[in-house]
Design a protein around this motif. Structure first.
Motif, PDB file in Angstrom:
ATOM      1  N   HIS A   9       0.824  -1.209   0.000  1.00 41.96           N
ATOM      2  CA  HIS A   9       0.000   0.000   0.000  1.00 41.96           C
ATOM      3  C   HIS A   9       0.863   1.266   0.000  1.00 41.96           C
ATOM      4  N   GLU A  10       2.050   1.201   0.603  1.00 42.99           N
ATOM      5  CA  GLU A  10       2.939   2.360   0.581  1.00 42.99           C
ATOM      6  C   GLU A  10       3.558   2.537  -0.805  1.00 42.99           C
ATOM      7  N   LEU A  11       3.901   1.432  -1.448  1.00 48.49           N
ATOM      8  CA  LEU A  11       4.462   1.512  -2.798  1.00 48.49           C
ATOM      9  C   LEU A  11       3.413   1.980  -3.794  1.00 48.49           C
ATOM     10  N   GLU A  12       2.185   1.509  -3.619  1.00 52.58           N
ATOM     11  CA  GLU A  12       1.093   1.970  -4.487  1.00 52.58           C
ATOM     12  C   GLU A  12       0.906   3.477  -4.345  1.00 52.58           C
ATOM     13  N   ALA A  13       1.017   3.982  -3.132  1.00 51.35           N
ATOM     14  CA  ALA A  13       0.865   5.422  -2.912  1.00 51.35           C
ATOM     15  C   ALA A  13       1.957   6.208  -3.622  1.00 51.35           C
ATOM     16  N   LEU A  14       3.183   5.698  -3.599  1.00 44.98           N
ATOM     17  CA  LEU A  14       4.282   6.372  -4.295  1.00 44.98           C
ATOM     18  C   LEU A  14       4.055   6.392  -5.797  1.00 44.98           C
ATOM     19  N   LEU A  15       3.648   5.260  -6.354  1.00 45.81           N
ATOM     20  CA  LEU A  15       3.394   5.179  -7.794  1.00 45.81           C
ATOM     21  C   LEU A  15       2.225   6.067  -8.200  1.00 45.81           C
ATOM     22  N   HIS A  16       1.182   6.054  -7.389  1.00 40.81           N
ATOM     23  CA  HIS A  16       0.006   6.868  -7.701  1.00 40.81           C
ATOM     24  C   HIS A  16       0.342   8.356  -7.647  1.00 40.81           C
ATOM     25  N   ASP A  17       1.177   8.750  -6.719  1.00 43.40           N
ATOM     26  CA  ASP A  17       1.546  10.153  -6.584  1.00 43.40           C
ATOM     27  C   ASP A  17       2.220  10.679  -7.848  1.00 43.40           C
ATOM     28  N   ASP A  18       3.002   9.823  -8.529  1.00 41.81           N
ATOM     29  CA  ASP A  18       3.735  10.264  -9.716  1.00 41.81           C
ATOM     30  C   ASP A  18       2.911  10.149 -10.994  1.00 41.81           C
ATOM     31  N   ALA A  19       1.876   9.313 -10.983  1.00 40.63           N
ATOM     32  CA  ALA A  19       1.064   9.146 -12.201  1.00 40.63           C
ATOM     33  C   ALA A  19      -0.396   8.932 -11.814  1.00 40.63           C
ATOM     34  N   PRO A  20      -1.034   9.938 -11.207  1.00 40.38           N
ATOM     35  CA  PRO A  20      -2.406   9.746 -10.725  1.00 40.38           C
ATOM     36  C   PRO A  20      -3.413   9.483 -11.837  1.00 40.38           C
ATOM     37  N   CYS A  21      -3.098   9.945 -13.048  1.00 43.60           N
ATOM     38  CA  CYS A  21      -3.997   9.732 -14.195  1.00 43.60           C
ATOM     39  C   CYS A  21      -3.233   9.150 -15.377  1.00 43.60           C
ATOM     40  N   THR A  91       3.642   1.635 -19.007  1.00 41.74           N
ATOM     41  CA  THR A  91       3.914   1.128 -17.668  1.00 41.74           C
ATOM     42  C   THR A  91       5.376   1.323 -17.290  1.00 41.74           C
ATOM     43  N   LEU A  92       6.275   1.111 -18.232  1.00 39.96           N
ATOM     44  CA  LEU A  92       7.699   1.346 -17.959  1.00 39.96           C
ATOM     45  C   LEU A  92       7.923   2.788 -17.518  1.00 39.96           C
ATOM     46  N   HIS A  93       7.267   3.721 -18.201  1.00 43.60           N
ATOM     47  CA  HIS A  93       7.447   5.133 -17.861  1.00 43.60           C
ATOM     48  C   HIS A  93       6.813   5.479 -16.519  1.00 43.60           C
ATOM     49  N   GLN A  94       5.746   4.802 -16.154  1.00 42.87           N
ATOM     50  CA  GLN A  94       5.104   5.069 -14.864  1.00 42.87           C
ATOM     51  C   GLN A  94       5.956   4.593 -13.695  1.00 42.87           C
ATOM     52  N   VAL A  95       6.692   3.511 -13.889  1.00 44.35           N
ATOM     53  CA  VAL A  95       7.515   2.947 -12.815  1.00 44.35           C
ATOM     54  C   VAL A  95       8.903   3.575 -12.763  1.00 44.35           C
ATOM     55  N   TRP A  96       9.382   4.005 -13.896  1.00 44.79           N
ATOM     56  CA  TRP A  96      10.760   4.462 -14.080  1.00 44.79           C
ATOM     57  C   TRP A  96      11.277   5.374 -12.968  1.00 44.79           C
ATOM     58  N   LYS A  97      10.745   6.580 -12.877  1.00 42.31           N
ATOM     59  CA  LYS A  97      11.368   7.588 -12.022  1.00 42.31           C
ATOM     60  C   LYS A  97      11.196   7.284 -10.529  1.00 42.31           C
TER      61      LYS A  97
END
Length: 281
Positions: A9-21, A91-97
């Motif tokens: 859930h913490e990792l999901e929050a980090l990923l969502h913060d960078d690509a919410p849409c 997906t690669l770009h969403q995870v990248w940074k």
């Protein structure tokens, strides 16, 4: 050594913060469904940390992990591969940074910690490095993971689990005798060691004689540490040193007689660069 991995859930929050849409750029270019690979490598020598979370971020987004199988605490040379993924470009770009930056900051903390531990234990393998709670608020679990995987341990995880008496506490005690203060601490928290931070040799000897388990010397010179370590031979009281401890002076403090080095330096270390390359397949 990987002490733990942060929960999904913490990792999901980090990923969502960078690509919410989602990723606007890959969407606008119409390349999101094309397949590709992403490779992350150490740009410089480092003690790696955070690779488990980075790997899990990819899996949470459906990427295929290609390898290699790295672990936090590994020493990497410049150019060594850390982690690779394959999957859709979007997906690669969403995870990248997020994955890259996560490993860069944690590897910076871990690398600095490892250097201090090495400097101390070259002088005495039994010397301990402990890191304070002065990590950036909100990053405690990640920062402590980096400290642990580099061979150090937490000085204090929080205010609720340790007894550490500062001068700022003693300002409210009036003329209460040190022995009475220590007795009250042990009556209330009988399973906790009583640690007292002091700013002079006289204070250290006073609290040690009163029964403190550890006296923590705040920014005392090496000569004072050496005199106190000799004075307390045979005592149950242990010496910790704090204030400005780093890889350059850790060995000197151990040589002077300190066996517990308290430091905040790793939390202010610069990140270690992780190089990323992405290509279509």
């Amino acid at each position: 050594m990987n002490p733990y991995t942060l929960p999904d859930h913490e990792l999901e929050a980090l990923l969502h913060d960078d690509a919410p849409c989602g990723d606007a750029t890959t969407h606008a270019l119409g390349i999101g469904q094309q397949t590709g690979q992403m490779h992350l490598r150490a740009r410089q020598a480092m003690t790696l940390c955070g690779v488990e979370e980075a790997r899990r971020m990819g899996k949470l987004r459906g990427l295929r992990v290609l390898g290699p199988s790295r672990h936090s605490g590994e020493a990497l040379a410049a150019g060594e591969e850390i982690l690779s993924f394959s999957g859709p470009a979007a997906t690669l770009h969403q995870v990248w940074k997020t994955a890259q930056t996560w490993m860069e900051y944690l590897s910076g903390i871990a690398t600095c910690t490892r250097a201090i531990v090495h400097a101390a234990q070259v002088v005495d393998p039994l010397a301990s490095v402990v890191c304070t709670r002065k990590n950036f608020p909100g990053t405690k679990a990640a920062a402590i993971k980096a400290v642990l995987c580099a061979g150090a341990s937490p000085h204090r995880l929080n205010l609720s689990e340790t007894l550490l008496v500062f001068a700022e506490h003693r300002a409210f005690l009036g003329d209460e005798a040190p022995a009475q203060t220590l007795a009250r601490l042990r009556q209330t928290w009988p399973e906790r060691p009583a640690i007292v931070e002091v700013g002079s040799e006289a204070e250290a000897l006073h609290w040690a004689a009163a029964g403190a388990d550890i006296v923590q010397l705040e920014k005392l010179p090496l000569a004072s540490v050496e005199r106190l370590s000799q004075a307390l031979i045979g005592s149950h009281c242990r010496l910790a040193v704090a204030g400005g401890i780093n890889a350059q002076n850790a060995g000197d403090y151990v040589a002077a007689g300190a066996r517990i080095l308290v430091t905040s330096a790793p939390y202010f270390a610069g990140p270690k660069d992780v190089a990323v390359s992405i290509s279509a397949t």
